[in-house]
Design an enzyme around this catalytic site. Sequence first.
Site, PDB file in Angstrom:
ATOM      1  N   LYS A  18      24.248 -34.967  34.264  1.00  0.00           N
ATOM      2  CA  LYS A  18      25.575 -35.391  34.751  1.00  0.00           C
ATOM      3  C   LYS A  18      26.062 -36.546  33.890  1.00  0.00           C
ATOM      4  CE  LYS A  18      27.995 -36.678  39.066  1.00  0.00           C
ATOM      5  NZ  LYS A  18      27.842 -36.988  40.503  1.00  0.00           N
ATOM      6  N   SER A  34      30.959 -34.331  43.563  1.00  0.00           N
ATOM      7  CA  SER A  34      31.389 -34.611  42.204  1.00  0.00           C
ATOM      8  C   SER A  34      30.478 -34.016  41.144  1.00  0.00           C
ATOM      9  CB  SER A  34      31.447 -36.119  41.997  1.00  0.00           C
ATOM     10  OG  SER A  34      30.141 -36.679  42.078  1.00  0.00           O
ATOM     11  N   SER A  72      27.803 -35.582  46.989  1.00  0.00           N
ATOM     12  CA  SER A  72      28.103 -35.063  45.655  1.00  0.00           C
ATOM     13  C   SER A  72      26.991 -34.243  45.014  1.00  0.00           C
ATOM     14  CB  SER A  72      28.480 -36.205  44.715  1.00  0.00           C
ATOM     15  OG  SER A  72      29.807 -36.603  44.949  1.00  0.00           O
TER      16      SER A  72
END
Lengths: 483, 490, 95
Positions: free
Chosen positions: B76, B156, B180
């Site tokens: 990420k 997210s 997330s």
Amino acid sequence: MAYVIEGSTGAWEVVIGLEVHAQIISASKLFSGAATAFGAEPNTQVSFVDAAFPGMLPVINRVCVAQAVRTGLGLRAHINLVSRFDRKNYFYPDLPPGYQISQFAHPIVGAGVIEIELADGSTRSIGVTRLHMEQDAGKSLHDQHPGKSCIDLNRAGVALMEIVSEPDLRSPEEAGAYVRKLRSILRYLGTCDGNMEEGSLRADVNVSVRKHGEPYRTRCEVKNVNSIRFVMLAVEAEAMRQVAVWEAGGTVQQETRLFDSGRGVTRPMRSKEDAHDYRYFPDPDLFPLVLDEDWVEQLRRALPELPDEKRARFMRDYGLSAYDAGVLVAEQATALYFEAVARGRDAKQAANWVTGDLFATLNRSGRTIEDSPVSAASLGRMLDLVADGTINGRIAKDVFDAMAETGLAPDAIVQQRGLRQVTDTGAIDAAVAAVLAANPDKVAEFRGGKDKLFGFFVGQVMREMRGKGNPGLVNEALKQALT
Amino acid sequence: MFALTLAGARAALRARQVSARELTDAYLGAIEALNPRLNAYITPTPELARRQADAADAALARGEAGPLAGIPLAIKDLFCTAGVRTTAGSRILAPFVPPYESTVTANLLRDGAVFLGKANLDEFAMGSSNMTSAFGPVTSPWTRTGDAAPLVPGGSSGGSAAAVAARLALGATATDTGGSIRQPASFCGVAGIKPTYGRCSRWGIVAFASSLDQAGPLARTVEDCAILLGSMAGHDPKDSTSADRPVPDFAAACRRGVRGLRIGVPREYRSDGMPPEIEALWQQGLAWLRAAGAETVDVSLPHTKYGLATYYIVAPAEASSNLARYDGVRFGARSEGGDLLEMYENTRAEGFGAEVRRRILIGTYVLSAGYYDAYYLRAQKVRALILRDFTEAFHNVDALLTPTAPSAAFPQGERMDDPVKMYLNDVFTVPASMSGIPGLSVPAGLDARGLPLGLQVLGKPFDEETVFAVGAALERAAGFAALPALRAGG
Amino acid sequence: MSLDPVTVRRIAKLARIRVEDSQVPRLQAELNGILGWIEQLNEVDVDGVEPLTGGAQMALRLREDAVTDGGIPEQVLANAPDRAGDFFAVPKVVE
Ligand SMILES: [Mg+2]
Ligand SMILES: [Zn+2]
């Protein structure tokens, strides 16, 4: 006598509270492993934590915590076993994260007290509201570049103690005495070097004025005053300004100001003009700081003797006056020096030599007592030479000056320069005879009743003997010869 | 090759049935082919990946391979990676190249992992749809049956979840602040765990809300998550909130079974608006666990319904402060202005997207003078009550089972007009974030339109082992085998 | 509590985010929507509840006082949008 400002509408009292920022002595910063030394090349003592890079986190320094606790103990203050760090949010280029990690709601140290000593010999207790730990900001340099301000983050994140006083101070002198005393305590503790020129100790001076018996009026904060003299001048200048504002029918606005030492006035700080809303909240990167009671006790037991205790002891054990004792304990090094000289000797004499000739010599040469040209051992030995009659008191001054100049031991100086006191009565009698023979008129006047001339004869004999005559024997011989 | 799970690939690598280089090249090829359509990666790092793969092969050959040697992962783009651009999905960090490696990614590298690239995300991890990335939205590899409309992967960590689902990585790092990891896992039909707060170091992860942010893995199976978490977790002296506890063998816990465990069913999660198929899947999940020998027990978490509102005070408040460092002075993008104030205001207006600006403003407001007590302080107290609810429930049960999200994935562009509607995505995941407890999402079924749905297992603080045990049992019972239409090797 | 345009501008100023006048009504509506929804917390009885700062509460660990960092000015300055020699540079500030 109380300090007042006589205005056109009457006398005004000045109310002063001080916030002192003291840089904690530690090798590394409060929340990062970067160094804290003064005067390094720009941005060389900066970690990514200090520069607030993405993902960087604070980890607290044990020594900084210990130093804050020790300072609190030195101020006879309450130590809060649980304290907490908050974020004080504002934007400024020398504040990389956009917030200062500080202790707002729950400081590590609560209420304490500082005894200040004033010139008239009186003392006053000034309340300390609190002491908290926080980070220093970096440095903005506005004159390095025509269109830009330059940012050096070496200081960013260095540990500070903010020590806040109650509004108990009432005159420039008291404000100065407070900072002087606080600095002395910090230096004794070794928690701050107190160096105001390098910014290790800075004072924010809160000033208001009022008529006697009134509640407090609006105060202004004069920021970052960096010498004791300027603290006193800033108080005076700001108090005068406020009196003038009130008396002209105006209103003092609460604001942040700067002291312009060149012009001796305060002026509003432009960069602090907009009303602040610091949005304090507990720093979620740090849990509450919980102190172990035993650890605090250990720190308490290991505290050095502090100026107030030392002063009392000097008065008690050495029979010194409050004033002399106060002067001797102001700096730990001076007190140490004095005690080395005084131990086993005439303490009052030792005090006189230290506060007199030694201080004068240091002043003249711009040296500190730590690198005094005359060591405590040498001065002590010199007093021994006086006590055992090897030299007389007058010659001692010469010996001292010679020690200061050459760094030699007193025995060597006495030896080399032949300063040993003359106790040979034959030599003294010869000198007396010579002086009387040279001054027959004075001898006649003396014998005619002008007793005061005795001193003149002593002086002449000593001169004849180049100062080395034993004063008692000289007196004795003169008395005999003149009667 | 793409059919292998992380555990399977690890075995194949060790047996020298496949080389790390072959595996990595296959995944890099898949990224090249599919990423233009999915936008799951912001910055693929093929050279770096090949270098790491070669190093892993060498280590394997020497017999010194770490537990993740040669395993290709997506990272990420919230994790700082030394020498590799790290954007947090924001324009303001578009030029930022960190000179340091986050602790979590450093742990993965220590264990031999291969980094395929930096995965897309909602800007500063603020979102539930991946629509707020400055580098464009991520498209889910899934579509509804008979409907080509592009769907969101959740957020997210949407890039990470999409990459794992579409087989553009064997696993991925992710972060979870309010859901997330778990919500995109549910949307994309993969497994994902947010461990206990403090289990993984936050050092080197771009901060959103410090008291909530936790790193965790996304992977195809519960066991794969356990293997990854085992590497990611561990005490880090550089993070004051990192827990100084040993890291258990999470993978072993996956094989424990659930016999004798008491599984709580929080009755307040049964909200009126819950779609029947989600309610049905939840009941199915409870039945599976009972069949595997667990007991299910009704529990009450009376304050969980306030979790989301609490979250939308606490998270923006912390974010407003955490994001103050993006000021155009030391790193990142700057927009010039006539003076310092203008420079700040332009930099932050142009550097942050609408959602980030909105949250900073909310956070600034709730902390501001006169409002702190009414909002922030009250939220902290409600937070204490939410934690108390969980603590009391866990006196009685070993774990809790809930749906992960109130819906399946939705089309891109939907729910964009009303921030509150978007926030409701996290209604089931946020309470665990507020309490710091671990939560795992396991793919458990499909909705009527063929989209994956997840179930969430919540556990006691630092008891991820039980969470893994329950999650693995669910996974075995569910036998979830559906695959997205768009995938490598498909 | 609901935000008026003046407060929206004040908050934006505090947060150092430029907001055009034309953006204010929309922002005001969005922020009020969120704040209105948050108001539900007012129904919770929080009397006597100690606020909870984080999901985990441990005592703070203390690190040893050693210089372990710094001495990397080039790395610290490498990402700077503007610099003047070894300094970060910003538009000139008048104190
Ligand atoms: Mg101040
Ligand atoms: Zn301060």
